[in-house]
Design a protein around this motif. Structure first.
Motif, PDB file in Angstrom:
ATOM      1  N   LEU A 297      48.697 -10.012  -2.879  1.00  0.00           N
ATOM      2  CA  LEU A 297      47.743 -10.636  -1.954  1.00  0.00           C
ATOM      3  C   LEU A 297      46.483  -9.768  -1.887  1.00  0.00           C
ATOM      4  N   PRO A 298      45.725  -9.723  -3.011  1.00  0.00           N
ATOM      5  CA  PRO A 298      44.577  -8.806  -3.038  1.00  0.00           C
ATOM      6  C   PRO A 298      43.555  -9.083  -1.936  1.00  0.00           C
ATOM      7  N   VAL A 299      43.029  -8.011  -1.346  1.00  0.00           N
ATOM      8  CA  VAL A 299      42.102  -8.153  -0.214  1.00  0.00           C
ATOM      9  C   VAL A 299      40.742  -7.506  -0.502  1.00  0.00           C
ATOM     10  N   ASP A 300      40.502  -7.096  -1.778  1.00  0.00           N
ATOM     11  CA  ASP A 300      39.235  -6.395  -2.065  1.00  0.00           C
ATOM     12  C   ASP A 300      38.012  -7.232  -1.689  1.00  0.00           C
ATOM     13  N   ASP A 301      38.078  -8.552  -1.953  1.00  0.00           N
ATOM     14  CA  ASP A 301      36.942  -9.420  -1.591  1.00  0.00           C
ATOM     15  C   ASP A 301      36.733  -9.455  -0.077  1.00  0.00           C
ATOM     16  N   ILE A 302      37.841  -9.489   0.671  1.00  0.00           N
ATOM     17  CA  ILE A 302      37.738  -9.519   2.137  1.00  0.00           C
ATOM     18  C   ILE A 302      37.110  -8.216   2.631  1.00  0.00           C
ATOM     19  N   LEU A 303      37.624  -7.090   2.109  1.00  0.00           N
ATOM     20  CA  LEU A 303      37.122  -5.790   2.557  1.00  0.00           C
ATOM     21  C   LEU A 303      35.635  -5.618   2.228  1.00  0.00           C
ATOM     22  N   ALA A 304      35.213  -6.168   1.073  1.00  0.00           N
ATOM     23  CA  ALA A 304      33.805  -6.021   0.673  1.00  0.00           C
ATOM     24  C   ALA A 304      32.868  -6.710   1.671  1.00  0.00           C
ATOM     25  N   ARG A 305      33.342  -7.770   2.330  1.00  0.00           N
ATOM     26  CA  ARG A 305      32.497  -8.489   3.296  1.00  0.00           C
ATOM     27  C   ARG A 305      32.668  -7.968   4.726  1.00  0.00           C
ATOM     28  N   SER A 306      33.626  -7.052   4.912  1.00  0.00           N
ATOM     29  CA  SER A 306      34.016  -6.660   6.265  1.00  0.00           C
ATOM     30  C   SER A 306      33.144  -5.556   6.850  1.00  0.00           C
ATOM     31  N   ASP A 307      33.300  -5.331   8.139  1.00  0.00           N
ATOM     32  CA  ASP A 307      32.570  -4.272   8.828  1.00  0.00           C
ATOM     33  C   ASP A 307      33.638  -3.349   9.413  1.00  0.00           C
ATOM     34  N   LEU A 308      33.822  -2.178   8.785  1.00  0.00           N
ATOM     35  CA  LEU A 308      35.052  -1.428   9.040  1.00  0.00           C
ATOM     36  C   LEU A 308      34.902  -0.199   9.933  1.00  0.00           C
ATOM     37  N   TYR A 309      33.687   0.320  10.062  1.00  0.00           N
ATOM     38  CA  TYR A 309      33.588   1.597  10.777  1.00  0.00           C
ATOM     39  C   TYR A 309      32.718   1.504  12.031  1.00  0.00           C
ATOM     40  N   ASP A 310      33.044   2.398  12.928  1.00  0.00           N
ATOM     41  CA  ASP A 310      32.419   2.521  14.233  1.00  0.00           C
ATOM     42  C   ASP A 310      30.889   2.632  14.125  1.00  0.00           C
ATOM     43  N   ARG A 311      30.197   1.949  15.017  1.00  0.00           N
ATOM     44  CA  ARG A 311      28.737   2.025  15.029  1.00  0.00           C
ATOM     45  C   ARG A 311      28.262   1.674  16.432  1.00  0.00           C
ATOM     46  N   GLU A 312      27.132   2.215  16.811  1.00  0.00           N
ATOM     47  CA  GLU A 312      26.543   1.935  18.132  1.00  0.00           C
ATOM     48  C   GLU A 312      26.343   0.428  18.328  1.00  0.00           C
ATOM     49  N   GLY A 313      26.741  -0.083  19.477  1.00  0.00           N
ATOM     50  CA  GLY A 313      26.478  -1.497  19.798  1.00  0.00           C
ATOM     51  C   GLY A 313      27.512  -2.465  19.258  1.00  0.00           C
ATOM     52  N   LYS A 314      28.365  -1.978  18.365  1.00  0.00           N
ATOM     53  CA  LYS A 314      29.331  -2.871  17.730  1.00  0.00           C
ATOM     54  C   LYS A 314      30.536  -3.122  18.644  1.00  0.00           C
ATOM     55  N   TYR A 315      31.154  -4.283  18.486  1.00  0.00           N
ATOM     56  CA  TYR A 315      32.374  -4.615  19.236  1.00  0.00           C
ATOM     57  C   TYR A 315      33.435  -3.530  18.984  1.00  0.00           C
ATOM     58  N   PRO A 316      34.002  -2.932  20.046  1.00  0.00           N
ATOM     59  CA  PRO A 316      34.818  -1.724  19.837  1.00  0.00           C
ATOM     60  C   PRO A 316      36.261  -1.945  19.385  1.00  0.00           C
ATOM     61  N   HIS A 317      36.734  -3.187  19.362  1.00  0.00           N
ATOM     62  CA  HIS A 317      38.127  -3.409  18.966  1.00  0.00           C
ATOM     63  C   HIS A 317      38.199  -3.952  17.539  1.00  0.00           C
ATOM     64  N   ALA A 318      39.014  -4.955  17.294  1.00  0.00           N
ATOM     65  CA  ALA A 318      39.169  -5.445  15.923  1.00  0.00           C
ATOM     66  C   ALA A 318      39.488  -6.928  15.940  1.00  0.00           C
ATOM     67  N   PHE A 319      39.089  -7.644  14.901  1.00  0.00           N
ATOM     68  CA  PHE A 319      39.505  -9.037  14.738  1.00  0.00           C
ATOM     69  C   PHE A 319      39.322  -9.477  13.298  1.00  0.00           C
ATOM     70  N   SER A 320      39.931 -10.598  12.976  1.00  0.00           N
ATOM     71  CA  SER A 320      39.746 -11.202  11.659  1.00  0.00           C
ATOM     72  C   SER A 320      38.988 -12.497  11.875  1.00  0.00           C
TER      73      SER A 320
END
Ligand SMILES: [Zn+2]
Length: 562
Positions: A297-320
């Motif tokens: 179940l390769p996820v490389d394409d999903i990860l390439a579009r994702s926002d993975l790391y902490d940043r100012e102003g960003k939603y602090p939890h997680a979702f798909s």
């Protein structure tokens, strides 16, 4: 000429006999759906993109645009004429084509839950917003000093002074007293809206529009209660002994503030172990990517579009997030190399692959999970790996000794956590059901009766307050909590089926599925591909051989000897 038309008619009759020929109703429904999707699909995709932008940047104006788009979507589904059309063709039962009938079902429920008169809807939305505002702005105090939720958690997990624990626990409930009256008013308004569309109360309406029935949920929760009654009492007794020792008191003197969580929904830290040390020098993103690729179940394409790391102003939890039901799936995380984030990224990618692998040949309305709890189940199935000793050994290259060290504590922790959550979910489900059935009863007392019955926690002495209302789910996600529990049950049912019938193992002792693409093939074919083509329980029966049951959850977390 004549002969040809007779032949054509018989051909059509023959087709109708086998349910293949489109009848007039089906043709009308098809036209309706085409026009509906032409409007709703671009609007939904736009709202989804907007939600993504808003969550990754935190910009206020994006949230405002999002609000407007959501209103437009809601307006589409509140159209009374369109609802009447959908309801009537569905009631007549002339649509025989399965795919079409399913789309009609989905439309019916989407319209049904939005048939609230504008004036009443406005009152509901306003009151809901008011309560959320009060909730967000409320500052709890201990001895006159303001405390945050995170202060409360820290004190409840570390403080030994029982007097301080009590005042902190009470502080965590103050917001409940402040909002309870408004919340009960909101419950009455929701009930009023439900009665206008023919339901006895809002709880029943929500369960029905979620394609579930109260009888079915009662049956599952009763089964779960029966299977966990005795083991929970046993686990709780041992826990009480340990907690009482840690405070230097007797177990019979334990009160709600002696447990480490305001609602006793999480396991006290007495059984926890530090698994972070195994993840500290690893890259949780790389581990997740490698694992999913290994199970097909390769996820490389999903990860390439994702926002993975902490940043100012960003939603602090997680979702798909499934943006367009056509392969643009992304996840949002704030990764750190810890066990919690290992679990979270595996969990969110579980949701993401479910969406990614919906069969794109299926119509847009059915390119969704069978139910919100079925995608939760897949996410939980994968999220559980971060504490699975066999998985950790294979993925992290641990020695046999390290593995058995983890095994001992982790199994106990998982068992306690799962059984505890089940008991807590019973409180939430029963309370909400009774809250909507009769919002004028003594709710504070009802809450404590259920806590005493299911969680075996004694109520505090004196008059009880409306602490229950401090659980925000009652306001923001009404009548939904039971789905988290159903997700856990299905995660265990899938696990059992995969271990025994797909991998043909005799025990799940070593089941980590690492590097075995039979897992991916099974899930794609039986669960992800069909999307919402079948109602959830039919999908579960086709995928595992039986409808949803609490039996495998109990087998995985209750019946194995401690
Ligand atoms: Zn989830």
């Amino acid at each position: 000429m004549r002969d040809t038309s007779v032949a054509a008619v018989s051909f059509i009759l023959l087709l109708s006999f086998f349910g293949c020929a489109p009848n007039a109703e089906e043709k009308q429904v098809r036209q309706f759906i085409t026009a509906h999707v032409a409007g709703i699909e671009p609007l939904t995709t736009q709202a989804n993109l907007n939600y993504w932008e808003a969550s990754t940047t935190g910009k206020r104006e994006l949230y405002d645009t999002l609000g407007k788009l959501q209103v437009s979507i809601r307006q589409t589904y509140s159209d009374p004429q369109e609802f009447a059309f959908v309801r009537e063709v569905r009631r007549a039962g002339d649509v025989k084509d399965k795919r079409l009938a399913r789309q009609l079902d989905k439309l019916y429920y989407a319209y049904l839950q939005n048939q609230i008169e504008p004036e009443l809807l406005k009152q509901i939305v306003d009151l809901d917003t008011k309560i959320q505002g009060q909730y967000n702005n409320f500052r709890a105090t201990v001895d006159g000093v303001t405390v945050t939720m995170s202060d409360i958690y820290t004190i409840l997990t570390t403080e030994k002074d029982c007097r301080k624990r009590e005042s902190t626990w009470r502080a965590s409930k103050q917001v409940g007293d402040a909002i309870a009256d408004d919340l009960i008013r909101l419950v009455r308004l929701r009930n009023q809206a439900a009665r206008k569309v023919g339901f006895e109360n809002y709880h029943t309406l929500s369960i029905v529009t979620g394609e579930q029935s109260v009888e079915e949920l009662d049956r599952i929760f009763d089964e779960l209660c029966r299977l966990t009654d005795e083991p929970f009492a046993r686990m709780k007794k041992e826990l009480d002994r340990r907690l009482a020792d840690s405070y230097g008191i007797s177990p019979k003197d334990l009160l709600p503030w002696h447990y480490h969580d305001p609602f006793f929904q999480r396991t006290p830290l007495v059984y926890d172990q530090d698994l972070d040390l195994y993840y500290r020098n690893r890259d949780v993103k790389e581990l997740a990517e490698r694992y999913y690729a290994g199970v097909g179940l390769p996820v490389d394409d999903i990860l390439a579009r994702s926002d993975l790391y902490d940043r100012e102003g960003k939603y602090p939890h997680a979702f798909s997030h499934d943006v367009d039901r056509s392969g643009d799936v992304r996840i949002l995380c704030n990764l750190q190399n810890t066990e919690r984030w290992m679990e979270t990224i595996l969990h969110e990618l579980g949701h993401a692959i479910y969406s990614k692998y919906h069969d794109r040949e299926e119509p847009w309305l059915l390119r969704e999970p069978a139910h919100s709890f079925t995608t939760e189940a897949v996410a939980m199935f994968f999220g559980r790996m971060s504490r699975n000793p066999a998985w950790m050994q294979e993925m992290l290259g641990l020695s046999a000794e390290e593995r058995s060290g983890i095994e001992e504590v982790s199994r106990k922790y998982m068992q306690f956590q799962q059984v505890l959550f089940a008991r807590w979910a019973m409180v939430m489900y029963s309370f909400e059901k009774q809250l909507y059935a009769d919002p004028d009863q003594d709710l504070n007392n009802l809450w404590w009766e259920l806590v005493e019955k299911y969680q075996l926690i004694k109520r505090p002495p004196g008059l009880v307050d409306a602490g229950w209302a401090s659980k925000l789910h009652f306001t923001t996600a009404p009548c939904y909590y039971h789905n988290y529990m159903l997700g856990e049950l299905l995660a265990s049912q899938l696990h059992h089926h995969i271990v025994h019938d797909v991998f043909r193992l005799t025990s799940d002792q070593d089941a980590s599925y690492v590097g075995d693409d039979r897992l991916g093939r099974y899930l794609r074919e039986k669960v992800f591909g069909p999307g919402a083509l079948c109602p959830w329980n039919e999908m579960i029966e086709r995928a595992t051989g039986e409808p949803l049951t609490a039996k495998y959850f109990a087998r995985q977390f209750v019946q194995q000897p401690l």
